[in-house]
Scaffold this motif. Structure first.
Motif, PDB file in Angstrom:
ATOM      1  N   ASN A  29       0.819  -1.221   0.000  1.00  0.00           N
ATOM      2  CA  ASN A  29       0.000   0.000   0.000  1.00  0.00           C
ATOM      3  C   ASN A  29       0.850   1.268   0.000  1.00  0.00           C
ATOM      4  N   THR A  30       2.019   1.180  -0.625  1.00  0.00           N
ATOM      5  CA  THR A  30       2.892   2.343  -0.765  1.00  0.00           C
ATOM      6  C   THR A  30       2.737   2.992  -2.137  1.00  0.00           C
ATOM      7  N   ILE A  31       2.600   2.169  -3.173  1.00  0.00           N
ATOM      8  CA  ILE A  31       2.525   2.657  -4.550  1.00  0.00           C
ATOM      9  C   ILE A  31       1.075   2.877  -4.950  1.00  0.00           C
ATOM     10  N   ASN A  32       0.810   3.983  -5.618  1.00  0.00           N
ATOM     11  CA  ASN A  32      -0.516   4.238  -6.186  1.00  0.00           C
ATOM     12  C   ASN A  32      -0.877   3.064  -7.088  1.00  0.00           C
ATOM     13  N   PRO A  33      -2.009   2.403  -6.851  1.00  0.00           N
ATOM     14  CA  PRO A  33      -2.355   1.207  -7.648  1.00  0.00           C
ATOM     15  C   PRO A  33      -2.364   1.441  -9.149  1.00  0.00           C
ATOM     16  N   ALA A  34      -2.591   2.671  -9.572  1.00  0.00           N
ATOM     17  CA  ALA A  34      -2.608   2.964 -11.007  1.00  0.00           C
ATOM     18  C   ALA A  34      -1.267   2.681 -11.672  1.00  0.00           C
TER      19      ALA A  34
END
Length: 223
Positions: A212-217
């Motif tokens: 949950n660190t990177i923007n899922p996009a």
């Protein structure tokens, strides 16, 4: 609150668009950018990484406040062990550090590594996990922007050239793609669309250590 990630960034001015490891929009939470003075692309992208002046990176590592520390150039993989030993934080020098895990799943020759400069990437960076390599041609727009530190990036042109390159070089036996260059993840969705293959890059490495660190996009399908 500490930033989620500290990026040890080369001393560059070219655009870092969403999906790039050095762009704040790539992340869910705040990040810290520590720019390493005089660390140019030409200096760090080297076939002889032992000659890279590493002291400025060591100093920045000690100052880093992020929960994870990463670099903005995969050619620093040679220094992974030395730098990781100097911090109690997770440290990721390069997506190439994922190769031991990937090669437990795939044969090395079935992994296609897309790199900034295929003539400089060698066993110093790979260790014993030598994959097939595709480099960005010297006249490609993205390579010109990065190598000449230009301040204007035509994203549509870069996307078209990268997908054309990977379409031409992708072979039926390839089962996985690894993006060495941290400036390539913005084009990951386009690469996946033309290959249908899972992709590992610096962003998936970060997400693997700190979910949950990177923007899922900008993650795509996790490998």
């Amino acid at each position: 609150m500490s930033p989620s990630v500290t990026v040890l960034q080369l001393d560059t001015d070219f655009p870092r668009i969403a999906g790039d490891v050095g762009c704040a929009d790539t992340y869910v939470d705040d990040i810290e950018i520590l720019r390493i003075s005089n660390a140019t692309v030409g200096q760090i992208v080297s076939a002889e990484p032992a000659t890279i002046p590493i002291a400025p990176f060591e100093a920045a590592l000690q100052a880093a406040r992020g929960e994870i520390v990463v670099t903005s150039c995969g050619f620093l993989s040679y220094w992974q062990d030395k730098l990781a030993a100097q911090t109690d934080k997770p440290f990721i020098s390069s997506a190439l550090t994922a190769l031991p895990q990937l090669c437990a799943i795939y044969a090395a020759q079935d992994i296609l590594t897309l790199t900034f400069d295929e003539h400089s990437l060698n066993a110093h960076h790979f260790g014993r996990y030598r994959t097939e390599i595709v480099g960005l041609p010297e006249d490609m727009h993205l390579r010109q922007v990065i190598s000449k530190n230009q301040t204007v990036l035509d994203v549509a042109l870069a996307t078209a050239e990268i997908t054309s390159l990977i379409t031409a070089r992708h072979k039926p036996h390839h089962k996985h793609i690894l993006l060495e260059c941290t400036n390539l993840p913005p084009y990951k969705a386009a690469i996946a669309a033309v290959t249908g293959l899972p992709i590992t890059d610096i962003l998936t490495c970060i997400e693997g250590v700190r979910p949950n660190t990177i923007n899922p996009a900008y993650l795509g399908s996790m490998p």
